[in-house]
Design an enzyme around this catalytic site. Sequence first.
Site, short mmCIF file in Angstrom:
data_model
loop_
_atom_site.label_atom_id
_atom_site.label_comp_id
_atom_site.label_asym_id
_atom_site.label_seq_id
_atom_site.Cartn_x
_atom_site.Cartn_y
_atom_site.Cartn_z
N GLY A 1 53.15 14.76 -3.30
CA GLY A 1 52.93 14.96 -4.73
C GLY A 1 52.16 16.25 -5.04
O GLY A 1 51.89 17.06 -4.15
N TYR A 2 51.83 16.37 -6.30
CA TYR A 2 51.20 17.61 -6.78
C TYR A 2 49.88 17.91 -6.06
O TYR A 2 49.73 18.97 -5.44
CB TYR A 2 50.99 17.46 -8.29
CG TYR A 2 50.22 18.57 -8.98
CD1 TYR A 2 50.46 19.91 -8.69
CD2 TYR A 2 49.26 18.25 -9.94
CE1 TYR A 2 49.75 20.91 -9.35
CE2 TYR A 2 48.57 19.24 -10.61
CZ TYR A 2 48.80 20.57 -10.31
OH TYR A 2 48.11 21.55 -10.96
N ASN B 1 58.01 9.78 -6.84
CA ASN B 1 57.73 10.76 -7.89
C ASN B 1 57.48 12.13 -7.27
O ASN B 1 56.62 12.89 -7.70
CB ASN B 1 56.51 10.30 -8.72
CG ASN B 1 56.33 11.13 -9.97
OD1 ASN B 1 57.30 11.65 -10.52
ND2 ASN B 1 55.10 11.28 -10.41
N ASP C 1 56.90 3.46 1.78
CA ASP C 1 56.18 2.97 0.61
C ASP C 1 54.87 2.35 1.10
O ASP C 1 54.89 1.40 1.89
CB ASP C 1 57.06 1.92 -0.09
CG ASP C 1 56.45 1.47 -1.40
OD1 ASP C 1 55.23 1.62 -1.59
OD2 ASP C 1 57.21 0.95 -2.24
N SER D 1 39.54 9.44 -11.02
CA SER D 1 39.79 10.24 -12.22
C SER D 1 38.64 10.14 -13.21
O SER D 1 37.99 9.10 -13.34
CB SER D 1 41.06 9.71 -12.88
OG SER D 1 41.22 10.25 -14.16
N ALA D 2 38.45 11.22 -13.96
CA ALA D 2 37.45 11.22 -15.04
C ALA D 2 37.82 10.21 -16.12
O ALA D 2 36.98 9.88 -16.96
CB ALA D 2 37.36 12.61 -15.65
N THR D 3 39.03 9.71 -16.07
CA THR D 3 39.45 8.70 -17.05
C THR D 3 38.56 7.46 -16.97
O THR D 3 38.45 6.72 -17.94
CB THR D 3 40.94 8.35 -16.84
OG1 THR D 3 41.43 7.65 -17.98
CG2 THR D 3 41.18 7.50 -15.62
N TYR E 1 46.58 2.41 -16.32
CA TYR E 1 46.40 3.44 -15.28
C TYR E 1 44.91 3.63 -14.99
O TYR E 1 44.47 3.60 -13.85
CB TYR E 1 47.03 4.76 -15.76
CG TYR E 1 46.51 5.96 -15.02
CD1 TYR E 1 46.95 6.24 -13.73
CD2 TYR E 1 45.55 6.80 -15.59
CE1 TYR E 1 46.45 7.33 -13.03
CE2 TYR E 1 45.04 7.88 -14.90
CZ TYR E 1 45.49 8.15 -13.63
OH TYR E 1 44.98 9.21 -12.94
N LYS F 1 42.32 2.83 -11.58
CA LYS F 1 41.35 3.73 -10.93
C LYS F 1 39.98 3.05 -10.82
O LYS F 1 39.32 3.12 -9.79
CB LYS F 1 41.24 5.06 -11.68
CG LYS F 1 42.48 5.94 -11.61
CD LYS F 1 42.82 6.35 -10.18
CE LYS F 1 44.09 7.16 -10.07
NZ LYS F 1 44.60 7.29 -8.68
N PHE G 1 38.68 15.92 -12.93
CA PHE G 1 38.80 16.15 -14.37
C PHE G 1 40.27 16.54 -14.62
O PHE G 1 41.15 15.76 -14.29
CB PHE G 1 37.68 17.08 -14.84
CG PHE G 1 36.40 16.25 -14.97
CD1 PHE G 1 35.80 15.68 -13.85
CD2 PHE G 1 35.90 15.91 -16.22
CE1 PHE G 1 34.70 14.81 -13.97
CE2 PHE G 1 34.80 15.06 -16.35
CZ PHE G 1 34.20 14.51 -15.23
N ASN H 1 51.37 16.08 -19.68
CA ASN H 1 50.15 16.88 -19.54
C ASN H 1 50.33 18.27 -20.16
O ASN H 1 51.44 18.80 -20.24
CB ASN H 1 49.72 16.98 -18.08
CG ASN H 1 49.33 15.62 -17.53
OD1 ASN H 1 49.96 15.12 -16.61
ND2 ASN H 1 48.31 15.00 -18.11
C1 WQD Z 1 44.84 17.58 -22.23
C2 WQD Z 1 44.58 17.96 -23.68
C3 WQD Z 1 45.68 16.54 -25.27
C4 WQD Z 1 49.77 17.67 -24.23
C5 WQD Z 1 45.31 12.80 -18.56
C6 WQD Z 1 44.89 11.47 -18.01
C7 WQD Z 1 43.93 11.68 -16.88
C8 WQD Z 1 44.53 12.54 -15.83
C9 WQD Z 1 45.02 13.81 -16.40
C10 WQD Z 1 46.33 12.01 -14.34
C11 WQD Z 1 44.35 16.76 -24.59
C12 WQD Z 1 46.23 17.95 -25.36
C13 WQD Z 1 48.39 17.58 -24.28
C14 WQD Z 1 50.45 18.24 -25.34
C15 WQD Z 1 48.33 18.61 -26.43
N1 WQD Z 1 45.55 11.77 -15.23
N2 WQD Z 1 47.69 18.03 -25.34
N3 WQD Z 1 49.70 18.70 -26.40
O1 WQD Z 1 44.83 13.43 -21.54
O2 WQD Z 1 42.94 14.89 -20.70
O3 WQD Z 1 44.17 13.46 -19.12
O4 WQD Z 1 45.88 13.57 -17.53
O5 WQD Z 1 46.98 11.78 -13.53
O6 WQD Z 1 43.61 10.46 -16.35
O7 WQD Z 1 44.28 10.71 -19.01
O8 WQD Z 1 45.28 15.43 -20.03
O9 WQD Z 1 46.93 17.27 -20.00
O10 WQD Z 1 47.55 15.10 -21.14
O11 WQD Z 1 45.84 16.58 -22.19
O12 WQD Z 1 47.71 19.02 -27.39
O13 WQD Z 1 51.69 18.32 -25.39
O14 WQD Z 1 45.77 18.59 -24.19
O15 WQD Z 1 45.56 15.98 -26.54
O16 WQD Z 1 43.39 17.12 -25.52
P1 WQD Z 1 44.26 14.26 -20.49
P2 WQD Z 1 46.50 16.10 -20.79
#
Ligand code: WQD
Length: 349
Positions: free
Chosen positions: A16-17, A41, A64, A131-133, A156, A160, A185, A206
């Site tokens: 993956g990435y 994926n 898997d 994740s920071a989530t 998701y 975590k 992050f 993303n």
């Molecule tokens: C970043 C900012 C959006 C798309 C998520 C998961 C986290 C981690 C990373 C991964 C936000 C804004 C985004 C777009 C936009 N998970 N945006 N237009 O939401 O911080 O984190 O991905 O595996 O757990 O929650 O990342 O890149 O989706 O968004 O304006 O088309 O960009 O609102 O502010 P996020 P993101």
Amino acid sequence: MASNKRKTVLVAGGAGYIGTHTTVELIEAGYDVVIADNLSNADLSAVQGVERIVGRSVPFVQVDCCDLDALRQEVFEKYPFDSVIHFAAYKAVGESVAEPLKYFRNNLDSLLSVLTLMKEFEVHNLVFSSSATVYGQPDELPATEQTPRQRANSPYGLTKQMSEDMIQDTVAAIPFMRAIALRYFNPIGAHPSAWIGELPKGVPNNLVPFITQTAAGVRKELAIFGDDYATPDGSCLRDYIDVVDLARAHVVAVDRMVELPAEDDRQRYEIFNIGTGRPVSVLELVDLFERVNGVPVPHRIAARRPGDVEKIWAATDKANEVLGWRAERELGDTLRAAWAWEKRVRGLE
Ligand code: WQD
């Protein structure tokens, strides 16, 4: 590093990435790597990209991680390793809301298999991809590792949190085990060689893949999700960490565990934030991307995206001081690498 076992790392989800970038950094730091991935994926071409960068073949097992017996027979019985980095998980926040059971089954089962076999084969060290989530929207910023976790706002995120807790309790019960959870992050960018990068299937969720695809003309327009937040320019603030810097954090986490003497019972379970410590807004990021790459990214302001936190960034002191790690790459360089990767994938220029 004494034996071959200590020098080898199993990278579960290594196609993956983040897994591919980490594999490159591990090999460049002198480790041997075995990749296990079910390619649900990811694509085999990503492993070939890794091999091209490091200039040698990398053992790859298509398996898997939820399949305990297959993982035992095809990986744990065949390869000597003393450290595992566990990336094998689904990661689409929106999909997890629609299909929570799929996320619980996959993300928790794969971790359970890994922990079960680590116990069975006396494998000592685990690095976990967290994740920071897990912080949700913290009351105080920057978020430190002590910042209380809040109820996850997606299945998701819940996987975590649950995974962190499963690891903590497992390590507490098995004296030979150590684990480090890295709370990422927002990982972005690509390897400077442009041989590996992020390859989202379908419409990207993303921000940066959406930006690069819009710049490439694959998407018409980027929607900025909200400009009425309580932030300097009204768009959300995040901590964007270069994927190569992030990959290096995994190497130093493995180094730390490999180098600790067996009798050293210092904190056998540790958590580190992995970010830059610098908040950047969505609008700033888009503007910087356009400037450093000299390419327009058509965009418009749209409604807020449900579930988004307003602002979050990392306190990185613990990673700086304990791991001796810090983010090094400039954001502009990261965005250049992201664009170089997208252009290569699309066959542009
Ligand atoms: C970043 C900012 C959006 C798309 C998520 C998961 C986290 C981690 C990373 C991964 C936000 C804004 C985004 C777009 C936009 N998970 N945006 N237009 O939401 O911080 O984190 O991905 O595996 O757990 O929650 O990342 O890149 O989706 O968004 O304006 O088309 O960009 O609102 O502010 P996020 P993101």
